[in-house]
Write an enzyme that holds these catalytic residues in place. Structure first.
Site, mmCIF file in Angstrom:
data_model
loop_
_atom_site.group_PDB
_atom_site.id
_atom_site.type_symbol
_atom_site.label_atom_id
_atom_site.label_comp_id
_atom_site.label_asym_id
_atom_site.label_seq_id
_atom_site.Cartn_x
_atom_site.Cartn_y
_atom_site.Cartn_z
ATOM 1 N N GLU A 281 -2.146 -1.258 -0.426
ATOM 2 C CA GLU A 281 -2.977 -0.097 -0.260
ATOM 3 C C GLU A 281 -4.034 -0.365 -1.064
ATOM 4 O O GLU A 281 -3.787 0.053 -2.532
ATOM 5 C CB GLU A 281 -2.378 1.033 -0.140
ATOM 6 C CG GLU A 281 -3.245 2.368 -0.208
ATOM 7 C CD GLU A 281 -2.335 3.810 -0.406
ATOM 8 O OE1 GLU A 281 -3.166 4.486 -0.754
ATOM 9 O OE2 GLU A 281 -1.372 3.630 -0.147
ATOM 10 N N ARG B 110 -11.400 3.998 -4.661
ATOM 11 C CA ARG B 110 -11.721 4.813 -5.942
ATOM 12 C C ARG B 110 -12.663 3.712 -6.732
ATOM 13 O O ARG B 110 -12.883 4.034 -7.616
ATOM 14 C CB ARG B 110 -10.259 4.911 -6.577
ATOM 15 C CG ARG B 110 -9.313 5.891 -5.863
ATOM 16 C CD ARG B 110 -8.031 6.202 -6.848
ATOM 17 N NE ARG B 110 -7.187 6.868 -5.827
ATOM 18 C CZ ARG B 110 -6.083 7.263 -6.434
ATOM 19 N NH1 ARG B 110 -5.533 7.028 -7.764
ATOM 20 N NH2 ARG B 110 -5.097 7.767 -5.725
ATOM 21 N N LYS C 50 2.878 11.141 4.202
ATOM 22 C CA LYS C 50 2.400 10.695 2.539
ATOM 23 C C LYS C 50 3.051 12.299 1.943
ATOM 24 O O LYS C 50 2.528 13.234 2.668
ATOM 25 C CB LYS C 50 1.075 10.529 2.300
ATOM 26 C CG LYS C 50 1.068 10.192 1.036
ATOM 27 C CD LYS C 50 -0.246 9.746 0.650
ATOM 28 C CE LYS C 50 -0.708 9.620 -0.700
ATOM 29 N NZ LYS C 50 -1.933 9.059 -1.050
#
Length: 210
Positions: free
Chosen positions: A43, A47, A130
C-alpha cells in the site's frame, strides 16, 4: 482483481505493508524483499508527492498487487487508479470514494472505528473494513467488542499494530489481516545493513507462511 479474490488472498497472507515513498531509489529493493518473503501486497501512501509515480512503477510488476493508501479525496483515488493502483485504502469513510470503487469494481478498505461507520460500510455491501487508528480507538479489545454485533465483518487494523503485538491481532478470527509500516518501510531499507530489513520481515512472515 475481483473483490472477493482480493480479500481472500490478503487473508491468506495476513500482512498489508504500508509504504511511504520519499525516494524512488529504494523501490526495487522493497519489491524484491516482498517477493522473497512471498508477500504480494503493498500500500503506497499518499503522504508524499512521489506516491503516484511509485504506484505506476510498482504496478508494472507481475507479482505485486499495488494499492493506494491515505486516499482522502475522489480525485486522489482516480489518480491512483489511473497510475495502476489495484485497491484503495482510506483513513476515514468517504461515500464518494466508496461509490467510485464499487462502480469500478476496485477493492476498497474504508477507515472505520464506530458502529455507525461500520453500518454505513455494510449499506454498500462491504464485508471488510479498515480499523484505524487501532491503538487510539481501543485496539484488539475494541475489535473483539465490535465483532459481537458485527460478526459478519472482517477488520484490517492499522495504527499501533507493531512487532510486539501483531501476533495477537492476527490470531483473532475477526481480523482478516494487519497493516502497518512496521512490516516494511523505506526507513528500514535505508538503515538496512546486510539485508537486516529482509531478515526482519522474514521473522514476521515465517510463522504464517503456507
Amino acid at each position: 482483481m475481483e473483490m472477493n479474490s482480493f480479500f481472500k488472498k490478503l487473508e491468506s497472507e495476513h500482512f498489508l505493508p504500508l509504504y511511504t515513498v520519499t525516494s524512488m531509489e529504494y523501490l526495487a529493493k522493497a519489491e524484491n524483499i516482498l517477493k522473497n518473503n512471498n508477500l504480494s501486497f503493498i500500500e503506497i501512501t499518499y503522504r508524499s508527492e512521489l506516491a503516484s509515480k511509485a504506484i505506476k512503477q510498482l504496478s508494472e510488476s507481475d507479482e505485486l498487487i499495488v494499492g493506494a493508501g491515505t486516499v482522502r479525496s475522489l480525485d486522489t483515488a482516480k489518480e491512483a487508479v489511473e497510475n495502476g493502483a489495484k485497491f484503495i485504502v482510506t483513513p476515514g469513510f468517504s461515500d464518494e470514494i466508496v461509490t467510485y470503487c464499487i462502480e469500478k469494481n476496485i477493492p476498497i478498505l474504508p477507515g472505520t472505528v464506530t458502529p455507525s461507520e461500520i453500518m454505513r460500510a455494510q449499506s454498500y455491501g462491504l464485508k471488510v473494513v479498515k480499523f484505524f487508528p487501532a491503538n487510539v480507538y481501543g485496539g484488539l479489545d475494541a475489535v473483539k467488542s465490535l465483532s459481537g454485533p458485527f460478526s459478519d465483518i472482517k477488520f484490517v487494523p492499522t495504527g499501533g499494530v507493531n512487532k510486539t503485538n501483531y501476533q495477537e491481532f492476527i490470531e483473532n478470527p475477526n481480523i482478516l489481516a494487519i497493516g502497518g509500516s512496521f512490516i516494511l518501510s523505506e526507513k528500514a531499507i535505508i538503515k538496512d545493513e546486510g539485508f537486516s530489513a529482509e531478515q526482519s520481515l522474514a521473522e514476521l512472515v515465517a510463522p504464517y507462511a503456507d
